[in-house]
Motif scaffolding. Structure first.
Motif, PDB file in Angstrom:
ATOM      1  N   TYR A 175      -8.103  -1.433  -0.326  1.00 63.73           N
ATOM      2  CA  TYR A 175      -6.863  -2.027   0.291  1.00 63.73           C
ATOM      3  C   TYR A 175      -7.079  -2.272   2.052  1.00 63.73           C
ATOM      4  CZ  TYR A 175      -2.099  -3.367   0.508  1.00 63.73           C
ATOM      5  OH  TYR A 175      -1.029  -4.206   0.578  1.00 63.73           O
TER       6      TYR A 175
ATOM      7  N   GLU B 248      -6.731  -5.795   3.674  1.00 66.73           N
ATOM      8  CA  GLU B 248      -5.845  -5.936   4.992  1.00 66.73           C
ATOM      9  C   GLU B 248      -6.695  -6.296   6.073  1.00 66.73           C
ATOM     10  OE1 GLU B 248      -2.261  -3.436   6.709  1.00 66.73           O
ATOM     11  OE2 GLU B 248      -4.179  -2.358   6.018  1.00 66.73           O
TER      12      GLU B 248
ATOM     13  N   THR C 288     -11.822  -7.765  -4.969  1.00 67.83           N
ATOM     14  CA  THR C 288     -10.794  -8.298  -5.862  1.00 67.83           C
ATOM     15  C   THR C 288     -11.149  -8.414  -7.270  1.00 67.83           C
ATOM     16  OG1 THR C 288     -11.406 -10.644  -5.312  1.00 67.83           O
ATOM     17  CG2 THR C 288      -9.716  -9.530  -3.942  1.00 67.83           C
TER      18      THR C 288
ATOM     19  N   GLU D 167      -7.630   3.112  -1.414  1.00 67.28           N
ATOM     20  CA  GLU D 167      -7.358   3.103  -0.026  1.00 67.28           C
ATOM     21  C   GLU D 167      -8.490   2.100   0.891  1.00 67.28           C
ATOM     22  OE1 GLU D 167      -5.111   6.329   2.009  1.00 67.28           O
ATOM     23  OE2 GLU D 167      -5.650   7.355   0.098  1.00 67.28           O
TER      24      GLU D 167
ATOM     25  N   LYS E 181       0.804  -1.103   0.031  1.00 69.07           N
ATOM     26  CA  LYS E 181      -0.173  -0.253  -0.114  1.00 69.07           C
ATOM     27  C   LYS E 181       0.930   1.247   0.247  1.00 69.07           C
ATOM     28  CE  LYS E 181      -3.624   2.411   2.487  1.00 69.07           C
ATOM     29  NZ  LYS E 181      -4.461   2.423   3.938  1.00 69.07           N
TER      30      LYS E 181
END
Length: 82
Positions: free
Chosen positions: A30, A34, A58, A27, A6
């Motif tokens: 991601y 995460e 995804t 962001e 990232k």
């Protein structure tokens, strides 16, 4: 390392902008990935709705990469075939 990825992307955003388009959206996506990665790494299972969301995120990211790649290769069919 997953955590470094990232930061690498954000520090070089101008290189990734043509692929990912929207920094805030990237962001958020991601961060969700995460969170799910951490759950799985610590032995916790994902709920069905989390799996669906992860699959959607995804798939969206793969589509952005495919569209970028295919536009640069001058291919008319921009989308992933299943």
């Amino acid at each position: 390392d997953f955590y470094d990825l990232k930061n690498i992307i954000l520090k070089n955003w101008e290189l990734f902008l043509p692929v990912l388009h929207n920094r805030k959206r990237f962001e958020i996506f991601y961060d969700e990935i995460e969170n799910y990665r951490n759950d799985v790494a610590h032995g916790r299972s994902l709920t069905q709705s989390q799996e669906f969301l992860l699959n959607g995120i995804t798939s969206d990211l793969k589509t952005l990469v495919t569209i970028y790649h295919n536009k640069n290769e001058m291919i008319e069919d921009y989308f992933i075939r299943r």
